[in-house]
Design an enzyme around this catalytic site. Structure first.
Site, PDB file in Angstrom:
ATOM      1  N   LYS A 186       0.765  -1.026  -0.231  1.00 13.98           N
ATOM      2  CA  LYS A 186      -0.042  -0.023  -0.016  1.00 13.98           C
ATOM      3  C   LYS A 186       0.801   1.198   0.018  1.00 13.98           C
ATOM      4  CE  LYS A 186      -3.336  -2.779  -0.264  1.00 13.98           C
ATOM      5  NZ  LYS A 186      -4.047  -3.405   0.936  1.00 13.98           N
TER       6      LYS A 186
HETATM    7  C1  LIG Z   1      -5.314  -4.240   0.989  1.00 13.75           C
HETATM    8  C2  LIG Z   1      -6.805  -4.258   1.059  1.00 13.75           C
HETATM    9  C3  LIG Z   1      -7.390  -4.568   2.227  1.00 13.75           C
HETATM   10  C4  LIG Z   1      -6.977  -5.258   3.276  1.00 13.75           C
HETATM   11  O1  LIG Z   1      -6.074  -4.606   4.026  1.00 13.75           O
HETATM   12  P1  LIG Z   1      -4.951  -5.490   4.770  1.00 13.75           P
HETATM   13  O2  LIG Z   1      -4.433  -4.491   5.688  1.00 13.75           O
HETATM   14  O3  LIG Z   1      -4.169  -6.387   4.005  1.00 13.75           O
HETATM   15  O4  LIG Z   1      -5.767  -6.373   5.880  1.00 13.75           O
HETATM   16  C5  LIG Z   1      -9.024  -4.129   2.081  1.00 13.75           C
HETATM   17  N1  LIG Z   1      -9.289  -3.754   0.869  1.00 13.75           N
HETATM   18  C6  LIG Z   1      -8.632  -3.772  -0.306  1.00 13.75           C
HETATM   19  C7  LIG Z   1      -9.231  -3.170  -1.494  1.00 13.75           C
HETATM   20  C8  LIG Z   1      -7.272  -3.834  -0.213  1.00 13.75           C
HETATM   21  O5  LIG Z   1      -6.465  -3.680  -1.325  1.00 13.75           O
END
Ligand SMILES: *Cc1c(COP(=O)(O)O)cnc(C)c1O
Length: 381
Positions: A186
């Protein structure tokens, strides 16, 4: 063209001296789990989004789980969401016993088509979970007016949206509920981690209990000088807290958000210039309303070649790639449980088999983008 020796990954976190110093200083401080640094990290999210509450959690998924519990989502309820999303959201809805109700997307941006939401609302609908896909903010004005009309929760999935603005407002800035993710892919990372932002005092008290065993006071208040180590539990809770080691990393990353996102944006612009007019692929569309894109991902659609073969070729050129995402309604358990008819989500299905995410991360070089674009030209011709 000459094939590079080293592998170019899809993504890599940008960890500098500031991050390392922050983490080391936390390690030396004598307090490494949830404490003052988590609190400081939460305050930064309140500043960024204008929300009155921010709650750090062990992942975005954990945040979604806490929210569905905190909002009393239960069997028989329906939550509206795109099928083009990460499976974690669908899993959390399914595990709460509620039913995910899918709304189709805009083929070009991959964002939920807000004009189709109203047609999916029933008396069981409790909320809408839009995703700011790849960093492009969804059409919040439309979504908020529908939510208001039918009295629904809006949980913005802003996992891709840190640094994204819609008509000048940062995502999570509408007095609604948002979740962020700090997974290494992210826009900023804490290794693993997440944040909930919202404005509801009652919800906040529920979320805080659910986050940590159901215990009222934070550990550092119980074990600090003059603290009271006794506790009672009125409702059982989970263990979804973030640590101060992670928050130290997050604080350093967040202070660099603009720098990191600016570099993502420059690379995305370069991709666009270099891939313009290449036959056999489609470039990512962007919304037509005023916005700032966070460029979490750069997703092309491969139209003239089988995607598996295209990805195989990228590997031969030492290029990493991703698929964001396989459409949720095609996952086995979702198909079996909720029986979505083929053709119901036309644009999602039209995009589904063509999506490929190309390498994009702040420390990527302009030469790397040029290399990927040249390789793609060769692969497609
Ligand atoms: C990464 C992601 C999540 C969840 O995040 P985590 O921190 O990995 O649990 C939820 N929604 C979307 C669209 C994502 O890309």
């Amino acid at each position: 063209m000459e094939i590079r020796k080293d592998f170019l990954p899809l993504s890599r976190p940008s960890i500098g001296e500031k991050e390392i110093e922050g983490v080391v200083s936390c390690l030396k401080s004598g307090w490494i789990t949830t404490g003052p640094l988590c609190k400081a990290f939460e305050e930064k999210f309140c500043e960024l989004t204008g929300a009155s509450h921010a709650l750090s959690v062990s992942s975005g998924t954990a945040g979604m789980h806490l929210l569905l519990l905190g909002l009393d989502i239960k069997p028989g309820d329906e939550m509206i969401t795109p099928s083009m999303t990460f499976a974690s959201t669908l899993n959390m809805i399914a595990l709460s016993g509620a039913r995910p109700v899918f709304v189709d997307i805009h083929y070009d941006t991959l964002n939920i088509n807000a004009d189709l939401i109203e047609g999916k609302i029933t008396e069981r609908t409790k909320g809408i979970i839009p995703v700011h896909f790849a960093g492009a903010p969804v059409d919040m004005d439309k979504i908020l007016s529908i939510a208001k009309k039918y009295d629904l929760f809006v949980i913005e999935d802003a996992a891709h949206g840190l640094g994204a603005y819609y008509k000048g407002v940062h995502v999570g800035g509408w007095g609604q509920i948002a979740i962020f993710s700090f997974h290494p892919l992210k826009n900023i990372t804490t290794g693993e981690g997440g944040m909930i932002t919202h404005n509801d005092d009652y919800l906040e008290s529920r979320l805080r209990l659910l986050r940590f065993h159901g215990i009222e006071r934070d550990a550092w208040k119980r074990y600090g000088k003059g603290g009271n180590p006794k506790y009672d539990i009125k409702t059982p809770g989970y263990k979804y807290n973030l640590t101060d080691i992670q928050a130290a990393l997050g604080l350093a990353q967040l202070s660099r958000l603009e720098e990191l996102n600016n570099h993502r944006r420059e690379l995305a612009d370069l991709y666009r210039r270099k891939l313009e007019g290449v036959e056999g692929l489609e470039l990512p569309g962007v919304p037509d309303y005023p916005h700032t894109h966070a460029w979490h991902l750069f997703i092309i659609k491969v139209t003239s070649m089988d995607r598996e073969r295209f990805m195989q070729k990228l590997s031969e050129y030492q290029i990493g790639y991703g698929i964001h995402f396989p459409a949720g309604h095609r996952l086995s358990y979702i198909q079996e449980r909720y029986k979505i008819k083929k053709g119901e989500l036309k644009e999602t299905e039209r995009a589904d088999s063509k999506l490929v995410s190309l390498p994009l991360f702040p420390d990527m070089k302009e030469e790397d983008v040029s290399y990927v674009c040249e390789a793609i030209r060769e692969i497609l011709t």
